[in-house]
Design an enzyme around this catalytic site. Sequence first.
Site, PDB file in Angstrom:
ATOM      1  N   CYS A 124      12.905 -66.733  -0.637  1.00  0.00           N
ATOM      2  CA  CYS A 124      11.673 -67.194  -1.288  1.00  0.00           C
ATOM      3  C   CYS A 124      11.463 -66.420  -2.589  1.00  0.00           C
ATOM      4  CB  CYS A 124      10.481 -67.025  -0.347  1.00  0.00           C
ATOM      5  SG  CYS A 124      10.189 -65.340   0.208  1.00  0.00           S
ATOM      6  N   SER A 155       2.158 -64.748   6.166  1.00  0.00           N
ATOM      7  CA  SER A 155       3.193 -65.735   5.872  1.00  0.00           C
ATOM      8  C   SER A 155       4.598 -65.147   6.001  1.00  0.00           C
ATOM      9  CB  SER A 155       2.975 -66.344   4.488  1.00  0.00           C
ATOM     10  OG  SER A 155       3.047 -65.346   3.515  1.00  0.00           O
ATOM     11  N   ALA A 156       4.702 -63.921   6.519  1.00  0.00           N
ATOM     12  CA  ALA A 156       6.029 -63.348   6.785  1.00  0.00           C
ATOM     13  C   ALA A 156       6.331 -63.531   8.266  1.00  0.00           C
ATOM     14  CB  ALA A 156       6.051 -61.870   6.422  1.00  0.00           C
ATOM     15  N   GLY A 159      11.466 -63.847  11.497  1.00  0.00           N
ATOM     16  CA  GLY A 159      12.816 -63.801  10.923  1.00  0.00           C
ATOM     17  C   GLY A 159      12.870 -62.871   9.724  1.00  0.00           C
ATOM     18  N   THR A 160      11.922 -63.046   8.810  1.00  0.00           N
ATOM     19  CA  THR A 160      11.853 -62.196   7.611  1.00  0.00           C
ATOM     20  C   THR A 160      11.664 -60.742   8.023  1.00  0.00           C
ATOM     21  OG1 THR A 160      10.771 -64.005   6.462  1.00  0.00           O
ATOM     22  CG2 THR A 160      10.598 -61.837   5.447  1.00  0.00           C
ATOM     23  N   ASN A 163      14.674 -58.957   9.463  1.00  0.00           N
ATOM     24  CA  ASN A 163      15.845 -58.884   8.576  1.00  0.00           C
ATOM     25  C   ASN A 163      15.446 -58.615   7.140  1.00  0.00           C
ATOM     26  OD1 ASN A 163      18.018 -59.791  10.519  1.00  0.00           O
ATOM     27  ND2 ASN A 163      16.563 -61.482  10.662  1.00  0.00           N
TER      28      ASN A 163
END
Lengths: 288, 333
Positions: A124, A155-156, A159-160, A163
């Site tokens: 992003c 909004s994180a 997955g973000t 990793n």
Amino acid sequence: MEKVKAAIIGPGNIGSDLMYKIMRSRYLEMSCMVGIVESEGIRRAKKLGFETTTEGVEAILEKDEIQIVFDATGAKAHAFHAPLLRKAGKIAIDMTPAAVGPYVVPCVNLERLSDEMNFNMVTCGGQATVPIAYAINQAADSQYTEIISCISSKSAGPGTRANIDEFTETTARALETVGGADKGKAIIILNPAEPPLMMTNTIHSLVKNPDREKITASVSQMVEKVQSYVPGYKLRTPPIIKGSQVTVIVEVEGAGDFLPKYSGNLDIINAAAIEVAEKIARERLLKG
Amino acid sequence: MKDRIRLIDTTLRDGSHAMSHSFTREQVRNIAAGLDEAGVAIIEISHGDGIAGSSINYGFSETPDMELIEEAASVIKRARLGALLIPGIGTIADMKEAYHRGVRAVRIATHVTEADVSLQHIKAAKSMGMFTAGFLMMVHMAKPEQILEQARLFEDAGADYVNLADSAGYLLPDDVRRRVSLLTEKLSIPVGFHAHNNLGMAAANSLAAVEEGASYIDGTCRGLGAGAGNCQIEVFTALLERMECQTGVNLEKLLQTAEEQVEPIMLRPQTIDTDALMLGYAGVYSSFLLHARRAAEQFGLKTGDILKELGRRGMVGGQEDMIVDVAYQLSKS
């Protein structure tokens, strides 16, 4: 008008938002939502009248009418999906950090990648900052470009969060390979403020030719290009030039298709993926 | 109260903010050797924003951090050499390089509500055999119960202890007590505390932490650090000695290091000036201070006005880029 059929693997937040974006598209038609278990995302797609499967990628390989597949799973899963999709003759748009195919940032290098079968959407932060990095490099020759992306904690996704190194490493590489900087560095910050903050991105660059007019013109042209597929992309702070250092700040407000407007980070990567898919679809429809 | 307190000296890390990341090889060798002789448990070194913090945003290190780590490692005999790593800035690959240069203790720092971004780093550090801490920044921005929830993530990931940082120097001793006591009561791993002196509370807050059972306390020689600096380690060592609390630190040697190695190289006295006070008052990340001062000069503004706006916007550690944003917006209004 005829449309090109697309499937989505991974019915999470990204996959669901992609589905809504496809529903609005003039060139793409939502065909199938692919998962591996029953989930809210699968039920949502079913409710909207789309075909769904929980059998994984295998379930769509035989379906010749599906020409484009968005993969919104994870890097490991995509590494497994990519060769299967290629063999089945399908275009893969990879939302994960797997980087099987080349990085694509539509307003910068989509034109040059027309024959590819697999497109990687970087991150992003990459979609938000590489265009500006490229614009600065075009005007002023960047020796070093550094970006700071700040996204709201809400909004994180998991997955973000699990990793986060992949974000910094992938974005830094894209600043170099696509953005054209000799060296790139990326920083990501999560901010939990309420109400959630819009995604902000700061692009700092050390340049050889700090020509204010050229840089300003190049950056504002690029902002317009990004706005053509991400309407909520805004120049917050126009180029500030101090010696050889250029600083630009952009903000991304999401379209609010499925995800809230503060999730500009998820919106911009999805909007970029749709831009890639639509270009392929347009070309195929023209050829007939 | 714990009968033995382990002191972590972070002059070469938090002090790096006050030095605008200009420590030289020689300075690092002298300070690290002095601290080692004095007997501090961990000597933390790295860019103020952790390994790989060297950047336009936070300031470039004049000497590469990895080389400074090697210099420190070359003179240390007893202490563990430590480093800070902030996920989102530094990566596991950076941490591995620091390990190869001699780092044996690492503290993985996140904003107080975002501990889950650090779990992969904590696990990686543990698998490398490092002494590993989970480090929560800006703890004034969360309630004790939220902090406990976050600390448990560190504990479950295998951290050796949890460190709370009052990064804005905002807390009062009772606020520290509430946070530390809940953690020492509920966690099975030790708790530490890192103070900033923006409201003159660094030693008092560190003492409150010790009284509530904290086992690790951060300090720096002469208080050298971001904002109004940290808990002055030689003062705190003397305090603990008066309280008959063991630290294993030789006060005389520590004083000598502070006086002979640190004080002469400081760029300005470590006082609580108006702008530093404003950080503590408005709850703003201490290392914003010098960046805000530069932006104030560039845009013809008052540093305090920039800091207050940053506080109002709820900016967190690492968002130095928003100083320029705020200054630009204020200059247009």
